[in-house]
Design an enzyme around this catalytic site. Structure first.
Site, short mmCIF file in Angstrom:
data_model
loop_
_atom_site.label_atom_id
_atom_site.label_comp_id
_atom_site.label_asym_id
_atom_site.label_seq_id
_atom_site.Cartn_x
_atom_site.Cartn_y
_atom_site.Cartn_z
N VAL A 176 -5.03 1.01 -5.78
CA VAL A 176 -3.36 1.52 -4.65
C VAL A 176 -4.07 1.83 -3.27
O VAL A 176 -4.94 2.43 -3.20
CB VAL A 176 -2.75 2.40 -5.20
CG1 VAL A 176 -3.33 3.76 -5.34
CG2 VAL A 176 -1.34 2.33 -4.52
N CYS A 177 -3.45 1.15 -2.32
CA CYS A 177 -3.45 1.50 -0.88
C CYS A 177 -2.16 1.82 -0.50
O CYS A 177 -1.11 2.23 -1.15
CB CYS A 177 -4.13 0.65 -0.10
SG CYS A 177 -3.43 -1.09 0.26
N ARG A 178 -1.79 1.82 0.87
CA ARG A 178 -0.50 2.08 1.22
C ARG A 178 0.63 0.88 1.02
O ARG A 178 1.68 1.49 0.38
CB ARG A 178 -0.47 2.18 2.80
CG ARG A 178 0.93 2.58 3.42
CD ARG A 178 0.84 2.79 4.83
NE ARG A 178 1.93 3.01 5.49
CZ ARG A 178 2.88 2.50 5.89
NH1 ARG A 178 2.78 0.93 5.82
NH2 ARG A 178 4.04 2.75 6.40
#
Length: 117
Positions: free
Chosen positions: A68-70
Protein backbone atom coordinates in the site's frame (compact mmCIF):
# COMPACT_ATOMS: atom_id res chain seq x y z
CA UNK A 1 -14.47 -11.04 -0.14
CA UNK A 2 -10.96 -12.34 -0.62
CA UNK A 3 -7.55 -11.39 -1.92
CA UNK A 4 -7.07 -12.68 -5.49
CA UNK A 5 -4.93 -15.79 -6.05
CA UNK A 6 -2.53 -14.31 -8.62
CA UNK A 7 0.43 -12.24 -7.33
CA UNK A 8 0.65 -8.87 -9.04
CA UNK A 9 -3.12 -8.55 -9.08
CA UNK A 10 -4.76 -5.38 -7.81
CA UNK A 11 -6.69 -5.71 -4.57
CA UNK A 12 -9.47 -3.24 -3.74
CA UNK A 13 -10.75 -2.35 -0.30
CA UNK A 14 -13.97 -4.10 -1.37
CA UNK A 15 -11.92 -7.32 -1.59
CA UNK A 16 -11.05 -7.01 2.10
CA UNK A 17 -13.07 -8.19 5.08
CA UNK A 18 -13.66 -5.12 7.26
CA UNK A 19 -13.42 -7.22 10.44
CA UNK A 20 -10.04 -8.68 9.40
CA UNK A 21 -8.74 -6.70 6.42
CA UNK A 22 -5.37 -8.44 6.19
CA UNK A 23 -5.97 -12.19 6.63
CA UNK A 24 -3.58 -14.60 8.31
CA UNK A 25 -0.61 -15.40 6.10
CA UNK A 26 -0.62 -11.92 4.54
CA UNK A 27 1.39 -8.85 5.54
CA UNK A 28 0.42 -5.26 4.78
CA UNK A 29 3.58 -3.54 3.52
CA UNK A 30 3.39 0.27 3.52
CA UNK A 31 5.84 1.82 1.04
CA UNK A 32 5.04 5.49 1.75
CA UNK A 33 7.58 8.00 3.03
CA UNK A 34 8.29 8.44 6.75
CA UNK A 35 6.17 11.60 7.15
CA UNK A 36 3.17 9.87 5.56
CA UNK A 37 3.62 6.85 7.85
CA UNK A 38 3.96 9.07 10.92
CA UNK A 39 0.67 10.87 10.12
CA UNK A 40 -1.32 7.65 9.97
CA UNK A 41 -1.05 4.01 8.92
CA UNK A 42 -2.92 0.75 9.16
CA UNK A 43 -2.46 -1.11 12.45
CA UNK A 44 0.00 -3.98 12.09
CA UNK A 45 1.47 -2.72 8.81
CA UNK A 46 5.20 -3.01 8.12
CA UNK A 47 6.84 0.20 6.91
CA UNK A 48 9.61 0.13 4.30
CA UNK A 49 9.63 3.17 1.98
CA UNK A 50 9.64 2.24 -1.73
CA UNK A 51 13.11 3.66 -2.31
CA UNK A 52 14.55 1.52 0.49
CA UNK A 53 13.16 -1.85 -0.68
CA UNK A 54 16.27 -2.99 -2.60
CA UNK A 55 18.59 -2.21 0.33
CA UNK A 56 16.23 -3.73 2.91
CA UNK A 57 15.43 -7.08 1.28
CA UNK A 58 16.15 -8.85 4.58
CA UNK A 59 13.54 -6.66 6.33
CA UNK A 60 10.74 -7.64 3.95
CA UNK A 61 8.49 -10.01 5.91
CA UNK A 62 7.78 -13.55 4.85
CA UNK A 63 4.29 -14.34 3.63
CA UNK A 64 2.18 -12.87 0.90
CA UNK A 65 2.42 -9.10 0.75
CA UNK A 66 -0.40 -6.61 0.25
CA UNK A 67 1.47 -3.42 -0.67
CA UNK A 68 0.00 0.00 0.00
CA UNK A 69 0.97 3.63 -0.61
CA UNK A 70 -1.19 6.77 -0.63
CA UNK A 71 -3.24 6.08 -3.75
CA UNK A 72 -1.81 3.02 -5.54
CA UNK A 73 0.96 4.27 -7.84
CA UNK A 74 4.07 3.65 -5.75
CA UNK A 75 2.65 0.38 -4.48
CA UNK A 76 2.03 -0.82 -8.06
CA UNK A 77 5.68 -0.15 -8.94
CA UNK A 78 6.78 -1.81 -5.69
CA UNK A 79 4.64 -4.89 -6.41
CA UNK A 80 6.22 -5.28 -9.86
CA UNK A 81 9.69 -5.10 -8.32
CA UNK A 82 8.84 -7.42 -5.41
CA UNK A 83 7.28 -10.07 -7.67
CA UNK A 84 10.34 -9.94 -9.96
CA UNK A 85 12.51 -10.39 -6.84
CA UNK A 86 10.63 -13.57 -5.91
CA UNK A 87 8.01 -12.30 -3.46
CA UNK A 88 4.25 -12.84 -3.79
CA UNK A 89 2.88 -9.29 -3.71
CA UNK A 90 -0.46 -7.67 -4.47
CA UNK A 91 -1.23 -3.97 -4.96
CA UNK A 92 -3.89 -2.31 -2.79
CA UNK A 93 -5.11 -0.25 -5.73
CA UNK A 94 -6.87 2.54 -3.82
CA UNK A 95 -4.04 2.96 -1.32
CA UNK A 96 -4.37 4.33 2.18
CA UNK A 97 -6.85 6.93 0.89
CA UNK A 98 -9.19 4.09 -0.09
CA UNK A 99 -8.45 2.25 3.16
CA UNK A 100 -9.43 5.30 5.20
CA UNK A 101 -12.49 6.05 3.03
CA UNK A 102 -13.71 2.48 3.58
CA UNK A 103 -13.67 3.10 7.33
CA UNK A 104 -10.77 0.73 7.98
CA UNK A 105 -8.62 1.63 11.00
CA UNK A 106 -5.80 4.17 10.85
CA UNK A 107 -3.43 4.71 13.75
CA UNK A 108 -0.34 6.67 14.77
CA UNK A 109 2.61 5.39 16.76
CA UNK A 110 2.49 8.43 19.06
CA UNK A 111 -1.20 7.99 19.88
CA UNK A 112 -2.22 11.26 18.22
CA UNK A 113 -5.09 11.78 15.81
CA UNK A 114 -4.33 9.76 12.67
CA UNK A 115 -4.78 11.05 9.14
CA UNK A 116 -3.76 9.82 5.70
CA UNK A 117 -1.53 12.31 3.91
Amino acid sequence: MAIPDTPGTNVTVEDLDASNPIPDGYVLLDVREQDEWDAGHAPGAVHIPMGELPARMDDIPEGELVVVCRSGGRSARSVAWLNQAGFDAYNLASGMKGWEAAGLPVTRDDGGAAAVL
